[in-house]
Design a protein around this motif. Structure first.
Motif, short mmCIF file in Angstrom:
data_model
loop_
_atom_site.label_atom_id
_atom_site.label_comp_id
_atom_site.label_asym_id
_atom_site.label_seq_id
_atom_site.Cartn_x
_atom_site.Cartn_y
_atom_site.Cartn_z
N LEU A 1 -3.89 -1.08 -11.71
CA LEU A 1 -3.47 0.30 -11.95
C LEU A 1 -3.05 0.45 -13.40
CD1 LEU A 1 -1.32 0.94 -8.75
CD2 LEU A 1 -3.48 2.06 -9.28
N LEU A 2 -3.00 1.68 -13.85
CA LEU A 2 -2.49 1.98 -15.18
C LEU A 2 -1.14 2.68 -15.05
CD1 LEU A 2 -5.68 3.37 -16.97
CD2 LEU A 2 -4.60 1.14 -17.32
N PRO A 3 -0.22 2.44 -15.98
CA PRO A 3 1.03 3.22 -15.99
C PRO A 3 0.70 4.70 -16.10
CG PRO A 3 1.15 1.38 -17.53
CD PRO A 3 -0.28 1.46 -17.08
N GLY A 4 1.32 5.51 -15.25
CA GLY A 4 1.01 6.93 -15.21
C GLY A 4 2.04 7.78 -15.91
N ALA A 5 1.99 9.10 -15.64
CA ALA A 5 2.92 10.08 -16.21
C ALA A 5 2.89 10.05 -17.73
CB ALA A 5 4.33 9.85 -15.70
N GLY A 6 1.72 9.83 -18.31
CA GLY A 6 1.56 9.92 -19.75
C GLY A 6 1.77 8.63 -20.52
N VAL A 7 2.20 7.56 -19.84
CA VAL A 7 2.48 6.31 -20.56
C VAL A 7 1.21 5.74 -21.18
CG1 VAL A 7 3.26 3.93 -20.30
CG2 VAL A 7 4.50 5.77 -19.16
N THR A 8 0.12 5.66 -20.41
CA THR A 8 -1.12 5.11 -20.94
C THR A 8 -1.64 5.96 -22.10
OG1 THR A 8 -1.70 4.17 -18.77
CG2 THR A 8 -3.49 4.49 -20.36
N GLU A 9 -1.58 7.28 -21.96
CA GLU A 9 -2.02 8.16 -23.05
C GLU A 9 -1.17 7.94 -24.30
OE1 GLU A 9 -3.67 9.91 -19.39
OE2 GLU A 9 -1.75 9.07 -19.95
N MET A 10 0.15 7.75 -24.12
CA MET A 10 1.02 7.53 -25.28
C MET A 10 0.67 6.22 -25.98
SD MET A 10 3.20 10.07 -25.61
CE MET A 10 4.72 9.52 -26.36
N LEU A 11 0.34 5.20 -25.21
CA LEU A 11 -0.07 3.93 -25.80
C LEU A 11 -1.38 4.09 -26.58
CD1 LEU A 11 0.72 1.55 -22.80
CD2 LEU A 11 1.95 1.64 -24.97
N CYS A 12 -2.30 4.89 -26.03
CA CYS A 12 -3.57 5.13 -26.73
C CYS A 12 -3.34 5.91 -28.02
CB CYS A 12 -4.53 5.90 -25.82
SG CYS A 12 -5.16 4.94 -24.41
N ILE B 1 0.82 -1.20 0.00
CA ILE B 1 0.00 0.00 0.00
C ILE B 1 0.86 1.26 0.00
CG2 ILE B 1 -1.58 1.36 1.43
CD1 ILE B 1 -3.11 -1.12 2.03
N VAL B 2 1.96 1.23 0.71
CA VAL B 2 2.83 2.41 0.75
C VAL B 2 3.39 2.71 -0.63
CG1 VAL B 2 4.93 3.38 1.75
CG2 VAL B 2 3.39 2.01 3.18
N HIS B 3 3.80 1.66 -1.34
CA HIS B 3 4.34 1.85 -2.69
C HIS B 3 3.25 2.33 -3.65
CE1 HIS B 3 6.78 1.27 -6.23
NE2 HIS B 3 5.90 0.42 -6.74
N ILE B 4 2.06 1.76 -3.53
CA ILE B 4 0.94 2.19 -4.38
C ILE B 4 0.61 3.65 -4.11
CG2 ILE B 4 -1.50 1.85 -4.86
CD1 ILE B 4 -1.11 -1.11 -4.21
N ALA B 5 0.55 4.01 -2.84
CA ALA B 5 0.23 5.40 -2.47
C ALA B 5 1.28 6.36 -2.99
CB ALA B 5 0.09 5.52 -0.96
N GLU B 6 2.53 5.96 -2.94
CA GLU B 6 3.61 6.82 -3.44
C GLU B 6 3.44 7.12 -4.92
OE1 GLU B 6 7.72 5.22 -3.83
OE2 GLU B 6 8.21 6.72 -2.31
N GLY B 7 3.01 6.12 -5.68
CA GLY B 7 2.82 6.32 -7.11
C GLY B 7 1.55 7.06 -7.46
N LEU B 8 0.60 7.14 -6.52
CA LEU B 8 -0.68 7.80 -6.79
C LEU B 8 -0.78 9.19 -6.20
CD1 LEU B 8 -3.14 4.82 -6.16
CD2 LEU B 8 -2.72 5.93 -8.36
N ARG B 9 0.28 9.67 -5.57
CA ARG B 9 0.16 10.96 -4.89
C ARG B 9 0.17 12.13 -5.86
NH1 ARG B 9 5.90 10.29 -1.73
NH2 ARG B 9 7.33 10.99 -3.35
N HIS B 10 0.70 11.98 -7.04
CA HIS B 10 0.64 13.00 -8.09
C HIS B 10 1.06 14.37 -7.59
CE1 HIS B 10 -2.42 10.52 -10.68
NE2 HIS B 10 -1.34 9.83 -10.34
N GLY B 11 2.17 14.42 -6.88
CA GLY B 11 2.72 15.68 -6.40
C GLY B 11 2.22 16.12 -5.05
N ARG B 12 1.18 15.47 -4.52
CA ARG B 12 0.61 15.85 -3.22
C ARG B 12 1.19 14.95 -2.14
NH1 ARG B 12 -0.65 20.77 -4.51
NH2 ARG B 12 -2.05 20.91 -6.31
N ILE C 1 4.95 6.37 -11.39
CA ILE C 1 3.66 7.05 -11.23
C ILE C 1 2.57 6.18 -11.83
CG2 ILE C 1 2.36 9.15 -11.74
CD1 ILE C 1 5.08 10.54 -12.12
N TYR C 2 1.45 6.08 -11.13
CA TYR C 2 0.33 5.27 -11.58
C TYR C 2 -0.92 6.14 -11.74
CZ TYR C 2 3.36 1.85 -9.21
OH TYR C 2 4.43 1.12 -8.77
N ASP C 3 -1.88 5.63 -12.47
CA ASP C 3 -3.20 6.23 -12.59
C ASP C 3 -4.25 5.18 -12.24
OD1 ASP C 3 -2.33 8.75 -13.41
OD2 ASP C 3 -2.28 8.17 -15.52
N ASN C 4 -5.43 5.64 -11.80
CA ASN C 4 -6.53 4.73 -11.51
C ASN C 4 -7.24 4.33 -12.79
OD1 ASN C 4 -6.71 6.71 -8.78
ND2 ASN C 4 -6.85 4.51 -8.44
#
Length: 655
Positions: free
Chosen positions: A490-501, A228-239, A609-612
């Motif tokens: 989770l989805l790869p974050g920081a633009g990775v999922t958008e780049m794949l799309c 959970i700590v690792h997941i939370a770290e990737g989902l904090r998005h700067g906060r 970084i992850y996305d939901n």
């Protein structure tokens, strides 16, 4: 405090050129979306919204709060506001992405119309484009079970030019998010008919569709416990600070529930926030129980009741004579005239008050928790009777107290009886804040026992206007973690999922030969503009990514688009399964101020970084639905509808 800015919509739209002879609705939607561009990404900027009438202002830093504090003066504005509200109530994050894509896809639809593409062809091709993106979501998703950095890298590495491949573990077949995606052709709000047209569920409020979790059968293997700590770290998005409070709340909730922090759930319905003005932000903390602020008069009563076992009553609504639940709300502005003076409002209120007071005394109630508001007369009368009344308690918290005490929530106080009253609640004074705030106030902790899962997050700031933003940031982080553990992917974050799309949309648009040549030719025959529309959808996603990159302060618009285009070019030219998209510089925590440089061997690995999945899926779906509704409404206003025409239904999106 919220202040409405008069005629804000006209002011915003005044900066955009509106052609009244064309699709005005799409132009307005695009203009409204442009107002919130600065709220995208982790580096959100605070803004003041000023009321033109009173001169007062409020501080905001999110798409949701911007729209909440302006007065929508057009139909499109109302529709946008209701859509964002509906999304925010469920997910508490992703509203900026939703509105940006709605505006971007509206501009894409406008460009299609200017090229002579019919509404039916636009809807058909864009619906196919969204399905392509959802397919990417499914194939690049990462399981939260035993999540580690290598798994994310493996996921993006295996999505090569030949086509995406699933990770070794079949993550999507056992998740609720997978069920939502795979059953998208069965639910009403995103079904494609045989004609290829998109069918929307008829609702101005974009209601959510609740799906049962498909994972009902016992698993053949013991699932790994997610970090959970690792997941939370990737989902904090700067906060960082907000997510640290979320992790602490999760830890405390697990401890009170006699579980370990590694448990795979986080119940946000049992979390409360309490904002305290006047204290520095580093005084924020997490405490067990339900902590609320009381007035001076209520605080002195709480001192008398402290540490005593109390009898509690739960009111799910307002505590006042005039309150009626949603099914019985009386129309406003209507006055009843009668010759009988005893039927006047004051007499009715006094009679109601006497009945309530008698009930409370007979039932020996000491504490009343109310989900709505409490009238001032009722509050004063209860204080005189040594009954502590607490208003604005979340409905989910009422349910927690109901389960712990045996109390039964009622809609009206006159419905109370001995079977509705619960026992076992205690009140304890936590802190006196009269020296920190202009108004005297005291915070008390209302709890039901040592093993209660109730958790309160204390949020503090010396700036009163910033408290709302801090509270919003906490809830955004809390719901990201909640949905990640609920979806189990989770989805790869920081633009990775958008780049794949983007890659897949462009690939489908350009695809003319290969294994799917026959299928592609058939799709092109049914919609000759398919390739044009898919390219425009991909360009909209590029615009989204470049805007987020610009908001980090590290890129100009041109350099951001160049960086995205270069990654796409490098990806297309790479050979083998080693090809992958690297995470773009979208996280405000990264220190590099110019570009994304390769990591040195001596450096610590960057934060992944992850996305939901569920949040992104729903935001994109609502964005396209919103654009489609405005597109069709514009078409009906411009061309008119002949219901007797044979092809009337064929040219319209079905509702």
């Amino acid at each position: 405090m919220h202040y409405k800015t008069r005629h804000a919509s006209q002011t915003m739209l005044g900066s955009s050129i509106i052609n009244n002879r064309q699709h005005v609705g799409l132009q307005k939607l695009s203009a409204l979306a442009g107002v919130t561009h600065s709220t995208l990404g982790p580096n959100k900027k605070f803004k003041f919204i000023k009321d033109d009438g009173s001169g007062e202002s409020t501080l905001v830093c999110s798409c949701f709060r911007i729209l909440e504090n302006i007065e929508a003066t057009c139909a499109v504005g109302q529709l946008v506001h209701e859509t964002i509200q509906a999304h925010q109530r469920v997910y508490h994050t992703g509203s900026g992405c939703l509105l940006f894509l709605a505006g971007a896809w509206s501009r894409a639809a406008l460009e299609c119309l200017q090229q002579g593409i019919s509404v039916a062809h636009i809807i058909s091709a864009m619906s196919e484009g969204l399905d392509i993106c959802f397919d990417v979501f499914r194939k690049c998703s990462v399981s939260t079970e035993g999540l580690c950095v290598e798994q994310l890298e493996s996921c993006t590495a295996t999505y090569h030019a030949v086509g995406p491949q699933l990770p070794e573990k079949p993550v999507m077949e056992t998740s609720q998010a997978s069920y939502n995606l795979q059953s998208s052709t069965q639910v009403g709000h995103k079904t494609l008919h045989a004609s290829g047209q998109r069918k929307l569920k008829l609702s101005r409020h974009f209601c959510e569709v609740k799906s049962a979790n498909v994972c009902t059968a016992p698993q053949p293997h013991q699932p790994e416990i997610p970090d959970i700590v690792h997941i939370a770290e990737g989902l904090r998005h700067g906060r960082v600070d907000a997510m640290n409070l979320v992790v602490e709340a999760c830890r405390l909730q697990s401890k009170n529930n006699q579980q370990d922090i590694s448990c795979s759930t986080f119940d946000v319905t049992k979390v409360v926030t309490c904002v305290l003005p006047g204290l520095p932000e580093d005084n924020a903390c997490v405490l067990p129980g339900c902590i609320v602020l009381l007035s001076d008069e209520q605080a002195s009563l709480a001192h008398q009741l402290e540490e005593q076992p109390l009898k509690v009553a739960l009111i799910n609504g307002d505590l006042s004579e005039t309150y009626r639940h949603l099914g019985l709300n009386r129309p406003t502005g209507i006055h009843c005239v009668s010759d009988q003076s005893h039927l006047s409002g004051s007499s009715k209120e006094e009679g109601w008050m006497g009945k309530v007071v008698t009930l409370l005394l007979n039932l020996e109630v000491n504490l009343i928790l109310v989900s709505g508001l409490v009238s001032e007369k009722v509050s004063q009368q209860c204080c005189r009777l040594c009954v502590l009344v607490v208003e604005k308690v979340k409905a989910s918290i009422l349910n927690v107290f109901a389960n712990a005490t045996g109390a039964v929530p009622v809609t009206y106080a006159t419905q109370l009886n001995k079977h509705c009253v619960g026992v076992g609640v205690k009140v304890a004074i936590w802190r006196d804040h009269s020296s920190f705030d202009r108004k005297p106030s005291t915070s008390v902790n209302i709890s039901t026992g040592e093993n209660s899962e109730l958790v309160t997050v204390i949020l503090t700031s010396c700036l009163d206007g910033k408290l709302q933003a801090l509270e919003d940031q906490f809830w955004a982080c809390a719901y990201r973690l909640h949905h990640a553990l609920k979806d189990r992917v989770l989805l790869p974050g920081a633009g990775v999922t958008e780049m794949l799309c983007i890659h897949q949309l462009k690939k489908k648009a350009d695809q003319q030969n290969g294994d799917s040549a026959q299928q592609t030719k058939a799709a092109t025959a049914s919609n000759p503009y398919r390739g044009v529309v898919l390219h425009l959808m991909a360009d909209s996603l590029i615009d989204y990514l470049s805007t987020v990159m610009v908001n980090t302060g590290k890129f100009s618009k041109v350099r951001a688009r160049t960086a995205v285009s270069q990654q796409l070019k490098d990806y297309n030219q790479s050979l083998g399964i080693a090809a992958k998209f690297s995470q773009l510089c979208l996280d405000g925590e990264q220190e590099d101020s110019t570009t994304c440089k390769p990591m040195k061997s001596s450096e610590a690995p960057p934060i992944q970084i992850y996305d939901n999945l569920s949040v992104k899926q729903e935001a994109w779906r609502k964005a396209l639905d919103l654009a489609f509704l405005v597109l069709q409404t514009d078409a009906e206003l411009i061309t008119g509808i002949d219901q007797k025409s044979d092809d009337a239904q064929g040219n319209l999106m079905l509702l």
